[in-house]
Write an enzyme that holds these catalytic residues in place. Structure first.
Site, PDB file in Angstrom:
ATOM      1  N   LYS A   9       0.830  -1.205   0.000  1.00 21.65           N
ATOM      2  CA  LYS A   9       0.000   0.000   0.000  1.00 21.65           C
ATOM      3  C   LYS A   9       0.875   1.269   0.000  1.00 21.65           C
ATOM      4  CE  LYS A   9      -3.886  -2.254   2.322  1.00 21.65           C
ATOM      5  NZ  LYS A   9      -4.944  -2.092   3.346  1.00 21.65           N
ATOM      6  N   TYR A  49     -12.209  -1.713  -3.971  1.00 22.86           N
ATOM      7  CA  TYR A  49     -12.759  -2.009  -2.640  1.00 22.86           C
ATOM      8  C   TYR A  49     -14.289  -1.943  -2.623  1.00 22.86           C
ATOM      9  CZ  TYR A  49      -8.280  -2.112  -0.114  1.00 22.86           C
ATOM     10  OH  TYR A  49      -7.044  -2.469   0.387  1.00 22.86           O
ATOM     11  N   PHE A  57     -15.509   3.225   6.935  1.00 19.62           N
ATOM     12  CA  PHE A  57     -14.136   3.604   6.589  1.00 19.62           C
ATOM     13  C   PHE A  57     -13.892   3.668   5.078  1.00 19.62           C
ATOM     14  CE2 PHE A  57     -14.120  -1.014   7.589  1.00 19.62           C
ATOM     15  CZ  PHE A  57     -13.646  -1.541   6.398  1.00 19.62           C
ATOM     16  N   ARG A  85      -1.939 -14.531   4.032  1.00 18.35           N
ATOM     17  CA  ARG A  85      -2.628 -13.881   5.154  1.00 18.35           C
ATOM     18  C   ARG A  85      -1.881 -14.131   6.468  1.00 18.35           C
ATOM     19  NH1 ARG A  85      -7.203 -11.555   3.835  1.00 18.35           N
ATOM     20  NH2 ARG A  85      -8.255 -11.781   5.839  1.00 18.35           N
ATOM     21  N   THR A  91      -5.630  -7.813  10.125  1.00 12.09           N
ATOM     22  CA  THR A  91      -5.918  -6.472   9.588  1.00 12.09           C
ATOM     23  C   THR A  91      -5.575  -5.405  10.618  1.00 12.09           C
ATOM     24  OG1 THR A  91      -7.714  -7.386   8.271  1.00 12.09           O
ATOM     25  CG2 THR A  91      -7.748  -5.004   8.622  1.00 12.09           C
ATOM     26  N   ARG A 102       2.415  -6.828   9.275  1.00  9.87           N
ATOM     27  CA  ARG A 102       1.637  -5.764   9.933  1.00  9.87           C
ATOM     28  C   ARG A 102       2.094  -5.530  11.363  1.00  9.87           C
ATOM     29  NH1 ARG A 102      -3.956  -7.765   7.138  1.00  9.87           N
ATOM     30  NH2 ARG A 102      -4.003  -6.289   5.385  1.00  9.87           N
ATOM     31  N   ASN A 112      -2.112  -0.205   6.895  1.00 15.18           N
ATOM     32  CA  ASN A 112      -1.589  -1.488   7.377  1.00 15.18           C
ATOM     33  C   ASN A 112      -0.664  -2.170   6.365  1.00 15.18           C
ATOM     34  OD1 ASN A 112      -3.587  -2.201   5.603  1.00 15.18           O
ATOM     35  ND2 ASN A 112      -4.718  -3.506   7.020  1.00 15.18           N
ATOM     36  N   HIS A 115      -2.046  -5.529   1.470  1.00 17.12           N
ATOM     37  CA  HIS A 115      -3.373  -6.125   1.276  1.00 17.12           C
ATOM     38  C   HIS A 115      -3.167  -7.508   0.683  1.00 17.12           C
ATOM     39  CE1 HIS A 115      -7.475  -6.797  -0.138  1.00 17.12           C
ATOM     40  NE2 HIS A 115      -6.908  -7.255  -1.242  1.00 17.12           N
ATOM     41  N   GLU A 126      -9.603  -9.721  -7.933  1.00 19.20           N
ATOM     42  CA  GLU A 126      -8.520  -8.750  -7.685  1.00 19.20           C
ATOM     43  C   GLU A 126      -7.387  -8.899  -8.701  1.00 19.20           C
ATOM     44  OE1 GLU A 126      -7.554  -9.183  -3.524  1.00 19.20           O
ATOM     45  OE2 GLU A 126      -9.420  -8.201  -2.920  1.00 19.20           O
TER      46      GLU A 126
END
Ligand code: CMP
Length: 139
Positions: A9, A49, A57, A85, A91, A102, A112, A115, A126
Site C-alpha cells: 500500500k 474495494y 471507513f 494472510r 488487519t 503488519r 496497514n 493487502h 482482484e
C-alpha cells in the site's frame, strides 16, 4: 498451485518497505508471477474495494489507497491465499502475530502496509482488476 493478489500500500511504498516485503514473500516460498507499480485514482480505488462500499471507513480507505503509488503483484504457491494472510498478520496490527508484516510495520488499522486476497473468489476478481493475461507469467 494457487494465486493470490498482494498490494504493498502507499504507506509501505513511501516508507521504503518494498524490498523488505518482497524478500519476505520470496523467503516464504512464493513465486512473484506478475508485478507492477501503479497509482490508483479515487474511482479506481473505489472499484477495487467495492465490497466495502457500505463501511464507515470506505471514503477514508479509498482516499488513502489513491494517495500515492502501490506495488501490485500476483503471488503463487500452494495455499497462497491463506499463507499470504499468515505472513501479513491480522488487519488490525494490534492483533497481528509476532513476526508478521503488519505487526512489524503497520501504524494504523487503515495504514496497514499490505493487502491480500481473502478467498479464491476475491483473488480472481482482484488479479483481473490489475493484470491482463499477457502480464501473468505463471502457468
Ligand atoms: P485490507 O486487507 O486492504 O482490506 C480492507 C481495508 O480496509 C483494510 O485492509 C484496512 O486498510 C481498511 N480497514 C479495515 N477495517 C478498518 C477499520 N475498522 N477502520 C479503518 N480502516 C479499516
Amino acid at each position: 498451485m494457487e494465486k493470490t493478489l498482494s498490494i504493498i500500500k502507499p504507506d509501505g511504498v513511501s516508507r521504503g518497505l518494498i524490498g523488505n516485503i518482497l524478500q519476505r514473500f520470496e523467503r516464504s516460498g512464493f513465486k512473484i508471477v506478475a508485478m507492477k507499480m501503479i497509482r490508483m485514482n479515487k474511482r479506481q480505488a473505489q472499484g477495487f474495494y467495492a465490497v466495502h462500499k457500505e463501511k464507515p471507513f470506505f471514503d477514508s480507505l479509498t482516499d488513502f489507497m489513491s494517495s500515492g503509488p502501490c506495488v501490485v503483484m500476483i503471488l503463487e504457491r500452494e495455499n497462497a491465499i491463506s499463507r499470504n494472510r499468515e505472513i501479513m498478520g491480522a488487519t488490525n496490527y494490534k492483533e497481528a502475530a509476532e513476526g508478521t508484516i503488519r505487526k512489524d510495520y503497520a501504524t494504523d488499522i487503515e495504514k496497514n502496509v499490505v493487502h491480500g486476497s481473502d478467498s479464491p473468489e476475491t483473488a480472481t476478481f482482484e488479479i483481473n482488476y490489475f493484470f491482463n493475461q499477457l502480464e501473468i507469467t505463471g502457468e
